[in-house]
Design a protein around this motif. Sequence first.
Motif, PDB file in Angstrom:
ATOM      1  N   SER A  66       0.658  -1.446   0.080  1.00 19.43           N
ATOM      2  CA  SER A  66       0.319   0.298  -0.459  1.00 19.43           C
ATOM      3  C   SER A  66       0.956   1.404   0.022  1.00 19.43           C
ATOM      4  O   SER A  66       0.466   2.050  -0.704  1.00 19.43           O
ATOM      5  CB  SER A  66      -0.996  -0.012   1.345  1.00 19.43           C
ATOM      6  OG  SER A  66       0.123   0.656   2.155  1.00 19.43           O
ATOM      7  N   GLY A  67       2.117   1.319  -0.218  1.00 21.92           N
ATOM      8  CA  GLY A  67       2.730   2.352   0.337  1.00 21.92           C
ATOM      9  C   GLY A  67       2.916   3.215   1.679  1.00 21.92           C
ATOM     10  O   GLY A  67       3.661   3.807   2.372  1.00 21.92           O
ATOM     11  N   ALA A  68       2.154   2.960   3.185  1.00 24.73           N
ATOM     12  CA  ALA A  68       1.769   2.986   4.262  1.00 24.73           C
ATOM     13  C   ALA A  68       2.859   3.248   4.844  1.00 24.73           C
ATOM     14  O   ALA A  68       3.745   2.734   4.780  1.00 24.73           O
ATOM     15  CB  ALA A  68       0.610   2.109   4.931  1.00 24.73           C
ATOM     16  N   LEU A  69       2.792   4.207   5.439  1.00 26.09           N
ATOM     17  CA  LEU A  69       3.985   5.076   6.332  1.00 26.09           C
ATOM     18  C   LEU A  69       3.766   5.389   7.355  1.00 26.09           C
ATOM     19  O   LEU A  69       2.704   5.631   7.539  1.00 26.09           O
ATOM     20  CB  LEU A  69       4.963   5.820   5.270  1.00 26.09           C
ATOM     21  CG  LEU A  69       5.766   5.260   4.057  1.00 26.09           C
ATOM     22  CD1 LEU A  69       6.724   7.215   3.904  1.00 26.09           C
ATOM     23  CD2 LEU A  69       6.633   4.748   4.429  1.00 26.09           C
ATOM     24  N   THR A  70       4.338   4.685   8.653  1.00 26.89           N
ATOM     25  CA  THR A  70       3.779   5.238   9.867  1.00 26.89           C
ATOM     26  C   THR A  70       6.099   6.204  10.395  1.00 26.89           C
ATOM     27  O   THR A  70       6.803   5.044  10.173  1.00 26.89           O
ATOM     28  CB  THR A  70       4.215   4.099  11.180  1.00 26.89           C
ATOM     29  OG1 THR A  70       2.849   3.908  10.745  1.00 26.89           O
ATOM     30  CG2 THR A  70       4.161   5.091  12.223  1.00 26.89           C
ATOM     31  N   PHE A  71       6.620   6.969  10.616  1.00 30.02           N
ATOM     32  CA  PHE A  71       7.512   7.344  10.937  1.00 30.02           C
ATOM     33  C   PHE A  71       7.381   8.566  12.236  1.00 30.02           C
ATOM     34  O   PHE A  71       6.649   8.959  12.783  1.00 30.02           O
ATOM     35  CB  PHE A  71       8.172   8.559   9.974  1.00 30.02           C
ATOM     36  CG  PHE A  71       7.831   8.966   9.430  1.00 30.02           C
ATOM     37  CD1 PHE A  71       7.816  10.364   9.187  1.00 30.02           C
ATOM     38  CD2 PHE A  71       6.346   9.162   8.235  1.00 30.02           C
ATOM     39  CE1 PHE A  71       7.375  11.367   8.734  1.00 30.02           C
ATOM     40  CE2 PHE A  71       6.136  10.229   7.272  1.00 30.02           C
ATOM     41  CZ  PHE A  71       7.012  10.919   7.457  1.00 30.02           C
ATOM     42  N   THR A  72       8.202   8.445  12.657  1.00 25.44           N
ATOM     43  CA  THR A  72       8.572   9.639  13.656  1.00 25.44           C
ATOM     44  C   THR A  72       9.514  10.641  13.708  1.00 25.44           C
ATOM     45  O   THR A  72      10.653  10.808  13.651  1.00 25.44           O
ATOM     46  CB  THR A  72       8.711   8.785  15.329  1.00 25.44           C
ATOM     47  OG1 THR A  72       7.919   8.268  15.585  1.00 25.44           O
ATOM     48  CG2 THR A  72       9.248  10.406  16.178  1.00 25.44           C
ATOM     49  N   LEU A  73       9.413  12.070  13.953  1.00 25.12           N
ATOM     50  CA  LEU A  73      10.496  13.338  13.970  1.00 25.12           C
ATOM     51  C   LEU A  73      10.591  13.833  14.875  1.00 25.12           C
ATOM     52  O   LEU A  73      10.090  13.861  16.031  1.00 25.12           O
ATOM     53  CB  LEU A  73       9.587  14.086  13.289  1.00 25.12           C
ATOM     54  CG  LEU A  73       9.413  14.180  11.494  1.00 25.12           C
ATOM     55  CD1 LEU A  73       8.512  14.891  11.310  1.00 25.12           C
ATOM     56  CD2 LEU A  73      10.152  13.406  10.740  1.00 25.12           C
ATOM     57  N   THR A  74      12.495  13.720  15.385  1.00 25.96           N
ATOM     58  CA  THR A  74      12.432  14.640  16.355  1.00 25.96           C
ATOM     59  C   THR A  74      13.820  15.634  16.222  1.00 25.96           C
ATOM     60  O   THR A  74      14.665  15.768  14.630  1.00 25.96           O
ATOM     61  CB  THR A  74      13.186  13.481  17.500  1.00 25.96           C
ATOM     62  OG1 THR A  74      14.363  12.228  16.443  1.00 25.96           O
ATOM     63  CG2 THR A  74      12.760  12.143  17.560  1.00 25.96           C
ATOM     64  N   ASP A  75      14.027  16.164  17.325  1.00 23.24           N
ATOM     65  CA  ASP A  75      15.278  17.384  16.384  1.00 23.24           C
ATOM     66  C   ASP A  75      16.199  17.240  16.886  1.00 23.24           C
ATOM     67  O   ASP A  75      16.302  15.855  17.873  1.00 23.24           O
ATOM     68  CB  ASP A  75      14.882  18.593  17.369  1.00 23.24           C
ATOM     69  CG  ASP A  75      14.492  18.735  18.662  1.00 23.24           C
ATOM     70  OD1 ASP A  75      14.759  17.776  19.258  1.00 23.24           O
ATOM     71  OD2 ASP A  75      14.571  20.070  19.174  1.00 23.24           O
ATOM     72  N   ALA A  76      17.669  17.330  17.639  1.00 21.37           N
ATOM     73  CA  ALA A  76      18.584  17.187  17.505  1.00 21.37           C
ATOM     74  C   ALA A  76      19.093  17.076  19.399  1.00 21.37           C
ATOM     75  O   ALA A  76      19.933  16.252  19.717  1.00 21.37           O
ATOM     76  CB  ALA A  76      19.809  18.238  17.475  1.00 21.37           C
ATOM     77  N   GLN A  77      17.719  17.144  20.303  1.00 19.25           N
ATOM     78  CA  GLN A  77      18.169  16.849  21.489  1.00 19.25           C
ATOM     79  C   GLN A  77      16.740  15.678  21.793  1.00 19.25           C
ATOM     80  O   GLN A  77      16.357  15.803  22.647  1.00 19.25           O
ATOM     81  CB  GLN A  77      17.235  18.365  22.396  1.00 19.25           C
ATOM     82  CG  GLN A  77      18.223  19.634  21.726  1.00 19.25           C
ATOM     83  CD  GLN A  77      18.757  20.303  21.138  1.00 19.25           C
ATOM     84  OE1 GLN A  77      17.361  20.542  19.846  1.00 19.25           O
ATOM     85  NE2 GLN A  77      19.837  20.551  20.478  1.00 19.25           N
ATOM     86  N   GLY A  78      16.400  15.754  20.788  1.00 15.62           N
ATOM     87  CA  GLY A  78      15.027  14.508  20.381  1.00 15.62           C
ATOM     88  C   GLY A  78      13.572  14.688  21.048  1.00 15.62           C
ATOM     89  O   GLY A  78      13.365  13.755  21.543  1.00 15.62           O
ATOM     90  N   ASN A  79      13.645  15.638  20.569  1.00 20.26           N
ATOM     91  CA  ASN A  79      12.499  16.378  21.209  1.00 20.26           C
ATOM     92  C   ASN A  79      11.700  15.841  20.019  1.00 20.26           C
ATOM     93  O   ASN A  79      11.882  16.365  19.055  1.00 20.26           O
ATOM     94  CB  ASN A  79      12.285  17.876  21.167  1.00 20.26           C
ATOM     95  CG  ASN A  79      13.049  18.011  22.726  1.00 20.26           C
ATOM     96  OD1 ASN A  79      12.777  18.022  24.365  1.00 20.26           O
ATOM     97  ND2 ASN A  79      14.011  18.872  22.406  1.00 20.26           N
ATOM     98  N   ALA A  80      10.359  16.071  20.236  1.00 18.88           N
ATOM     99  CA  ALA A  80       9.002  15.707  18.813  1.00 18.88           C
ATOM    100  C   ALA A  80       8.985  16.671  17.920  1.00 18.88           C
ATOM    101  O   ALA A  80       8.861  17.576  18.524  1.00 18.88           O
ATOM    102  CB  ALA A  80       7.640  15.052  20.005  1.00 18.88           C
ATOM    103  N   ILE A  81       8.878  16.544  16.790  1.00 21.61           N
ATOM    104  CA  ILE A  81       8.769  17.392  16.123  1.00 21.61           C
ATOM    105  C   ILE A  81       7.640  17.433  15.629  1.00 21.61           C
ATOM    106  O   ILE A  81       6.559  17.140  15.476  1.00 21.61           O
ATOM    107  CB  ILE A  81       9.439  17.781  14.991  1.00 21.61           C
ATOM    108  CG1 ILE A  81      11.059  17.420  15.315  1.00 21.61           C
ATOM    109  CG2 ILE A  81       8.900  18.840  13.510  1.00 21.61           C
ATOM    110  CD1 ILE A  81      11.966  18.087  13.954  1.00 21.61           C
ATOM    111  N   THR A  82       6.321  18.618  15.497  1.00 19.71           N
ATOM    112  CA  THR A  82       4.634  18.523  15.343  1.00 19.71           C
ATOM    113  C   THR A  82       4.544  19.892  14.129  1.00 19.71           C
ATOM    114  O   THR A  82       5.681  20.277  13.974  1.00 19.71           O
ATOM    115  CB  THR A  82       4.512  19.143  16.933  1.00 19.71           C
ATOM    116  OG1 THR A  82       4.702  19.973  16.717  1.00 19.71           O
ATOM    117  CG2 THR A  82       4.667  17.923  17.965  1.00 19.71           C
TER     118      THR A  82
END
Length: 182
Positions: A66-82
């Motif tokens: 399906s091409g479905a993706l799940t991924f996580t984004l963080t910055d250099a300090q490990g904080n979540a990116i929204t």
Amino acid sequence: MKIKYLSAILASSLLIFGCGSDNDDEDIVVVEPPVVVVPPVVVDEAVDVDDATAITMQLNSFNATSGALTFTLTDAQGNAITNANDYDIVYFGYPDPASPSIKPKAWKHWHVTQRFQCDQTDSDNCVGLLQETQTLGQYTFDATGLDLESKAAAGAVEVFKVAVQIHGSNASNDITLIAADE
């Protein structure tokens, strides 16, 4: 003789019952358990994608069908990116490297691609659907209309990979070609 018995009885009763004591509460040592200070619950810090000076993308899952993706984004300090919404996502289809070919040099190097992208300056023309989940910094991507098979001979595409790049005002993540879940 009776006096000997009487004194023996009195002595034993003193031993058995003891003498009265004026033990006040001062003599009693009460040990109290130590006070445990529970640290406050730290909520993960979240950083807006446009405020991040570095973006790291961790692919959690990739469904080749399906091409479905799940991924996580963080910055250099490990904080979540929204609030990520600018992206370039490219799907790649390759032949099976173990299959025989009469033209092995060309066979082993060809691939087909399909690109999905969104630039917030022209959000009406976004291809695919990127959504932030309930977990801070986690995203899903729906590759609506993904069809790598139509760009190659029937059954020729056997290996699927994806490259994901997320853009903020100050940074974008490094592009890495990632194979699908087996």
